[in-house]
Design a protein around this motif. Sequence first.
Motif, short mmCIF file in Angstrom:
data_model
loop_
_atom_site.label_atom_id
_atom_site.label_comp_id
_atom_site.label_asym_id
_atom_site.label_seq_id
_atom_site.Cartn_x
_atom_site.Cartn_y
_atom_site.Cartn_z
N PHE A 274 67.16 -13.34 33.80
CA PHE A 274 66.10 -13.20 34.41
C PHE A 274 66.26 -11.70 35.91
N ALA A 275 67.09 -11.00 36.49
CA ALA A 275 67.77 -10.41 37.31
C ALA A 275 67.45 -9.17 36.15
N ALA A 276 67.87 -9.19 34.71
CA ALA A 276 68.12 -8.13 33.92
C ALA A 276 66.77 -7.89 33.32
N GLY A 277 65.81 -8.67 33.64
CA GLY A 277 64.44 -8.29 32.72
C GLY A 277 63.63 -7.40 33.90
N ASN A 278 63.93 -7.63 34.80
CA ASN A 278 63.30 -7.73 36.00
C ASN A 278 63.96 -5.39 36.22
N MET A 279 65.40 -5.67 36.24
CA MET A 279 66.00 -4.48 36.41
C MET A 279 65.68 -3.19 35.00
N LEU A 280 65.58 -4.03 33.93
CA LEU A 280 65.02 -3.07 32.48
C LEU A 280 63.75 -2.60 32.91
N ALA A 281 62.91 -3.76 33.18
CA ALA A 281 61.42 -3.11 33.66
C ALA A 281 61.49 -1.71 34.72
N GLY A 282 62.15 -2.56 35.20
CA GLY A 282 62.09 -1.30 36.73
C GLY A 282 62.63 0.07 36.14
N LEU A 283 63.41 0.77 34.94
CA LEU A 283 64.00 1.58 34.57
C LEU A 283 62.85 2.39 33.74
N ALA A 284 61.99 1.04 32.82
CA ALA A 284 61.56 2.43 32.28
C ALA A 284 60.01 2.66 33.02
N CYS A 285 59.48 2.03 34.21
CA CYS A 285 58.70 2.35 34.81
C CYS A 285 58.80 3.41 35.49
N GLY A 286 60.15 3.76 36.23
CA GLY A 286 60.23 5.29 36.43
C GLY A 286 60.41 6.47 35.59
N ALA A 287 60.15 5.97 34.60
CA ALA A 287 61.06 7.03 33.03
C ALA A 287 59.59 7.14 32.40
N ILE A 288 57.78 6.70 33.16
CA ILE A 288 56.71 6.98 32.52
C ILE A 288 56.39 7.56 33.37
N ALA A 289 55.75 8.74 32.94
CA ALA A 289 54.17 9.68 33.51
C ALA A 289 52.70 8.80 33.61
N LEU A 312 56.26 -21.41 32.89
CA LEU A 312 58.00 -22.01 33.22
C LEU A 312 57.93 -22.94 33.06
N TRP A 313 56.80 -23.85 34.11
CA TRP A 313 57.18 -25.21 34.34
C TRP A 313 57.26 -25.82 32.14
N THR A 314 57.09 -24.95 31.58
CA THR A 314 55.99 -26.19 30.13
C THR A 314 57.63 -25.99 29.61
N ALA A 315 59.07 -25.40 30.22
CA ALA A 315 60.07 -24.77 28.91
C ALA A 315 60.88 -25.96 29.24
N ASP A 316 61.57 -26.77 28.60
CA ASP A 316 61.86 -27.80 27.37
C ASP A 316 63.30 -27.43 27.03
N SER A 317 64.05 -26.21 26.53
CA SER A 317 65.12 -25.66 26.53
C SER A 317 65.88 -25.01 27.49
N ALA A 318 66.96 -24.87 27.00
CA ALA A 318 67.54 -23.20 27.64
C ALA A 318 67.32 -22.05 27.41
N LEU A 319 66.57 -22.20 25.71
CA LEU A 319 66.94 -21.23 25.35
C LEU A 319 65.45 -20.60 25.46
N LEU A 320 64.30 -21.51 25.54
CA LEU A 320 63.18 -21.11 26.02
C LEU A 320 63.18 -20.57 27.08
N LEU A 321 63.55 -21.24 28.20
CA LEU A 321 63.56 -21.15 29.43
C LEU A 321 64.24 -19.60 29.71
N GLY A 322 65.52 -19.27 29.36
CA GLY A 322 65.79 -18.18 29.74
C GLY A 322 64.59 -16.47 28.67
N ALA A 323 63.82 -17.02 27.75
CA ALA A 323 63.25 -16.14 26.95
C ALA A 323 62.06 -16.11 28.20
N LEU A 324 61.93 -17.15 28.67
CA LEU A 324 60.79 -17.16 29.79
C LEU A 324 61.00 -16.45 31.29
N GLY A 325 62.41 -16.65 31.12
CA GLY A 325 63.22 -16.20 32.57
C GLY A 325 62.61 -14.17 32.09
#
Length: 430
Positions: A274-289, A312-325
């Motif tokens: 979840f935190a990695a998704g936030n960081m990656l999107a943040g890096l991308a946002c700063g690189a875009i004009a 999020l509440w529909t996730a029934d597996s760790a893999l799906l929850l990780g993708a949604l996170g």
Amino acid sequence: MASTVTTSKDSAATSRPGYGRLLRTRGAWTFLLPGFAARQPFAMLTLSIVLLVQHTTGSYGAAGAVAAVTGVSMALFAPYTGRLADRHGQRAVLVPGVLVHATAGLALTALALNGAPLWALFAAAVPTGASVPQVGPMVRARWGVRLKGSPLMATAAAFESVTDEFTFVVGPLLATALCTTVDPAAGLVTEAALTLVGGLLFAAQKGTQPPVATSGDGHAPVRHASALRVPGVRVLIVTFLGIGSVFGGMQVSLAAFTESIGEPGLNGVLYGVFAAGNMLAGLACGAIAWKVAPQRRLVVAYAALALAASALWTADSALLLGALGLLVGMCIAPALITGYTLVESLVPAGARTEAFTWLTGAVALGQAAAVTVAGQFEDRLWDGAGFLVPMGGTLLALATLLALRSRLAGAPRGRTVARGMGHREPVAVD
């Protein structure tokens, strides 16, 4: 009519904002390095309190309650700290603030180790939270001074968002290691020491702090209206409360979900995704004009966040929850970054530190409320019911944002003529 004189070299440079150009800003490193050191302890505080109080009382409930008091106290007092910094200068507020925080944190540690009653821990938690140094908003205000409306402001907002996320990855790991391998009190003691040393080093960088506006005699500071009186700031506070509900809801619900499937060790992995998704999107946002107006970007980003959080509440597996996170994390960064960027156009320079602290406090308050509500949902409803909190929080905030988005339009700053080349000050034209 207004006109602006620029060179083609200047135009080409400002049309491609990026991290390399941002970090070459004159004087930036003098406040970035001590600023990172000074804000690192903030990410250690809550977990250090939980681990210490749970060790001394044997109750996670008591530990969570003391940590919650600290968080709410910080959220309520942070805007006033920002207002004082705008009026009297960051150094004048930060030096006594870090001294109070270190003293209060050590007092809380001593009380916990000596078996003090819960009410005494609550009493110590209030000044500990109230005196948390608002270094992140102060760094953002310094960027505003150095960049002065440059297209790099959006890049700076992205950089700060990524820095915050990195802080909240390293801080909890450091606190856990200290409390479990050294001593249960080591986390909170280290937090107090780092706050004191880092805060004083940051306060010593007087050359980059925002100047305090003075009256005609050059001595008395000008009293600016509170940033809270700006309608757009109030709209942003609601949107940031919704973002806080995502952080709080995810913390509780991920722990409950992994416990329910018999894999508690996956909690850290899923939250890291979840935190990695936030960081990656943040890096991308700063690189875009960006060419799209920030008001529109905020609406689109927030709609995407609400949609992702609602699944999020529909996730029934760790893999799906990780993708949604991961998806939710990637949607948070654009909303946060754009919200902070809008402050530059909505709020006068003399009130921006206060505005940033309102937004930071809103995230903390939303997180504290979400932790409480999500915990109740997990106890009283079904495993994973806590994920309803991020859904509800973001949908309510999105409805508010859509209804009041017109208030995010910045006030006209007047026409200007830039004289000469480079970074000379613009001259107002009647």
